[in-house]
Scaffold this active site. Structure first.
Site, PDB file in Angstrom:
ATOM      1  N   ASN A  12       0.866  -1.180   0.000  1.00 60.65           N
ATOM      2  CA  ASN A  12       0.000   0.000   0.000  1.00 60.65           C
ATOM      3  C   ASN A  12       0.908   1.237   0.000  1.00 60.65           C
ATOM      4  O   ASN A  12       1.526   1.548   1.016  1.00 60.65           O
ATOM      5  CB  ASN A  12      -0.883  -0.045   1.263  1.00 60.65           C
ATOM      6  CG  ASN A  12      -1.680   1.226   1.474  1.00 60.65           C
ATOM      7  OD1 ASN A  12      -1.782   2.071   0.579  1.00 60.65           O
ATOM      8  ND2 ASN A  12      -2.260   1.357   2.652  1.00 60.65           N
ATOM      9  N   LYS A  14       0.103   4.290  -0.183  1.00 61.53           N
ATOM     10  CA  LYS A  14      -0.520   5.472   0.442  1.00 61.53           C
ATOM     11  C   LYS A  14      -0.293   6.699  -0.449  1.00 61.53           C
ATOM     12  O   LYS A  14      -0.248   6.560  -1.659  1.00 61.53           O
ATOM     13  CB  LYS A  14       0.014   5.658   1.870  1.00 61.53           C
ATOM     14  CG  LYS A  14      -0.091   4.357   2.675  1.00 61.53           C
ATOM     15  CD  LYS A  14       0.149   4.535   4.135  1.00 61.53           C
ATOM     16  CE  LYS A  14       0.014   3.187   4.828  1.00 61.53           C
ATOM     17  NZ  LYS A  14       0.043   3.267   6.263  1.00 61.53           N
ATOM     18  N   HIS A  99      -9.347   1.209   5.024  1.00 64.46           N
ATOM     19  CA  HIS A  99      -8.072   1.372   5.733  1.00 64.46           C
ATOM     20  C   HIS A  99      -8.291   2.346   6.893  1.00 64.46           C
ATOM     21  O   HIS A  99      -9.059   3.301   6.778  1.00 64.46           O
ATOM     22  CB  HIS A  99      -7.005   1.907   4.772  1.00 64.46           C
ATOM     23  CG  HIS A  99      -5.641   1.882   5.375  1.00 64.46           C
ATOM     24  ND1 HIS A  99      -5.226   2.823   6.275  1.00 64.46           N
ATOM     25  CD2 HIS A  99      -4.619   0.999   5.236  1.00 64.46           C
ATOM     26  CE1 HIS A  99      -3.996   2.526   6.670  1.00 64.46           C
ATOM     27  NE2 HIS A  99      -3.597   1.422   6.048  1.00 64.46           N
ATOM     28  N   GLU A 101      -6.684   4.738   7.958  1.00 62.91           N
ATOM     29  CA  GLU A 101      -6.431   6.158   7.638  1.00 62.91           C
ATOM     30  C   GLU A 101      -7.629   6.775   6.917  1.00 62.91           C
ATOM     31  O   GLU A 101      -7.910   7.961   7.084  1.00 62.91           O
ATOM     32  CB  GLU A 101      -5.137   6.279   6.811  1.00 62.91           C
ATOM     33  CG  GLU A 101      -3.919   6.026   7.692  1.00 62.91           C
ATOM     34  CD  GLU A 101      -2.715   5.434   6.981  1.00 62.91           C
ATOM     35  OE1 GLU A 101      -2.672   5.468   5.737  1.00 62.91           O
ATOM     36  OE2 GLU A 101      -1.817   4.924   7.682  1.00 62.91           O
ATOM     37  N   GLU A 169      -5.329  -5.071  10.651  1.00 65.71           N
ATOM     38  CA  GLU A 169      -4.264  -4.088  10.860  1.00 65.71           C
ATOM     39  C   GLU A 169      -4.515  -3.330  12.164  1.00 65.71           C
ATOM     40  O   GLU A 169      -5.301  -2.365  12.173  1.00 65.71           O
ATOM     41  CB  GLU A 169      -4.250  -3.072   9.717  1.00 65.71           C
ATOM     42  CG  GLU A 169      -3.944  -3.659   8.365  1.00 65.71           C
ATOM     43  CD  GLU A 169      -3.358  -2.603   7.434  1.00 65.71           C
ATOM     44  OE1 GLU A 169      -2.244  -2.813   6.965  1.00 65.71           O
ATOM     45  OE2 GLU A 169      -3.994  -1.562   7.204  1.00 65.71           O
ATOM     46  N   GLY A 175       2.838   1.917  10.918  1.00 70.99           N
ATOM     47  CA  GLY A 175       3.881   2.942  10.848  1.00 70.99           C
ATOM     48  C   GLY A 175       4.607   3.192  12.160  1.00 70.99           C
ATOM     49  O   GLY A 175       5.379   4.150  12.264  1.00 70.99           O
ATOM     50  N   SER A 212       3.569  -2.265  10.235  1.00 68.47           N
ATOM     51  CA  SER A 212       5.014  -2.291  10.519  1.00 68.47           C
ATOM     52  C   SER A 212       5.720  -3.574  10.086  1.00 68.47           C
ATOM     53  O   SER A 212       6.683  -4.006  10.732  1.00 68.47           O
ATOM     54  CB  SER A 212       5.280  -2.028  12.004  1.00 68.47           C
ATOM     55  OG  SER A 212       4.985  -0.683  12.304  1.00 68.47           O
TER      56      SER A 212
HETATM   57  P1  PGA Z   1       3.021   0.166   7.540  1.00 70.59           P
HETATM   58  O1  PGA Z   1       1.536   0.392   6.970  1.00 70.59           O
HETATM   59  O2  PGA Z   1       3.518  -1.134   6.949  1.00 70.59           O
HETATM   60  O3  PGA Z   1       3.794   1.353   7.060  1.00 70.59           O
HETATM   61  O4  PGA Z   1       2.908   0.091   9.017  1.00 70.59           O
HETATM   62  C1  PGA Z   1       0.653  -0.674   6.814  1.00 70.59           C
HETATM   63  C2  PGA Z   1      -0.666  -0.167   6.293  1.00 70.59           C
HETATM   64  O5  PGA Z   1      -1.093   0.923   6.705  1.00 70.59           O
HETATM   65  O6  PGA Z   1      -1.310  -0.822   5.460  1.00 70.59           O
END
Ligand code: PGA
Length: 250
Positions: A12, A14, A99, A101, A169, A175, A212
């Site tokens: 992803n 983003k 997601h 976010e 997740e 992150g 992560s």
């Molecule tokens: P990350 O993000 O691997 O940077 O923690 C995962 C995600 O948000 O899908």
């Protein structure tokens, strides 16, 4: 998406990536070219602006391209929105929905996620639906209730392992460099699997872990029972490390 037991390693991107980053996709294809992935499908979800370029570049490769969002509307006066039909038009195969976010910064409720998913499926676009708890929900022991509620309200009725994947997740792991213990991932997978079973939903639906993931912790995460694959954010921008994780998956 073929009906299979393969792992899905999904990236992803983003809100990252310009045209010049197309080199990354070429590098990734180079790293994974000639590798016989018996056990793994690989997906990259770049931003809309470069999805068409990536889709064209990845034709005839062992890489799938997807999107990070879509509208729940078919077409019309919805400024700034992108319909599933438009994504199919540039040969995208999958879309990430719900997601954390998007849930947080765009106030996407599980009901909205569900109507987007219905629209995507109607257009033969496969769907990855994300669920996960925040740190405060985890600390107050609400994880199972929260995930159950997200599943109940986000999943459309007519779903199967042919068209839908769930990504677990934990928001606090995204992150942050922190991941849950393997026991805790196993516990969450069990809970999600049990929920699917109790609700008469295809028990073969894949469950991904996201948050992560990097090449150091991937090996440990691959030991989770019932792992359907990984959803990787930051590290998916690094062609070499991402490809090493894909190769590790086999
Ligand atoms: P990350 O993000 O691997 O940077 O923690 C995962 C995600 O948000 O899908």
């Amino acid at each position: 998406m073929k009906k299979n037991k393969k792992l899905l390693i999904a990236g992803n991107w983003k809100m990252n990536g310009l045209k010049k980053n197309s080199l990354m996709i070429s590098n990734l294809m180079k790293y994974i070219k000639n590798k016989k992935f018996k056990n793994t499908d690989i997906l990259i979800c770049p931003p809309f602006t470069i999805a068409n370029i990536f889709s064209t570049l990845s034709k005839k490769s062992n890489l799938m391209i997807g999107a990070q969002n879509c509208s729940d509307k078919a077409s019309g006066a919805f400024t700034g929105d992108i319909s599933p039909e438009m994504l199919k038009d540039i040969d995208l195969e999958m879309v990430i929905l719900g997601h954390s976010e998007r849930r947080e910064y765009h106030n996407e409720t599980s009901e909205i996620v569900k109507s987007k998913a219905i629209n995507a499926l109607k257009n033969k676009l496969n769907v990855i639906i994300c669920v996960g708890e925040s740190l405060s929900q985890k600390k107050s022991g609400k994880t199972l209730r929260i995930i159950g509620d997200q599943l109940k309200k986000s999943l459309p009725d007519k779903i199967s392992s042919n068209n839908l994947i769930i990504a677990y997740e934990p928001i606090w792991a995204i992150g942050s460099g922190k991941i849950p213990t393997i026991d805790s991932i196993n516990e969450m997978f069990n809970m999600i699997r049990q929920w699917l079973l109790n609700n008469g939903i295809d028990n073969n639906i894949k469950i991904l872990y996201g948050g992560s993931v990097n090449k150091e912790n991937a090996k440990e995460i691959f030991s989770c029972r019932d792992l359907g694959g990984l959803l990787i954010g930051g590290v998916s921008l690094k062609a070499k490390e991402f490809s090493e994780i894909c190769i590790m998956a086999g």
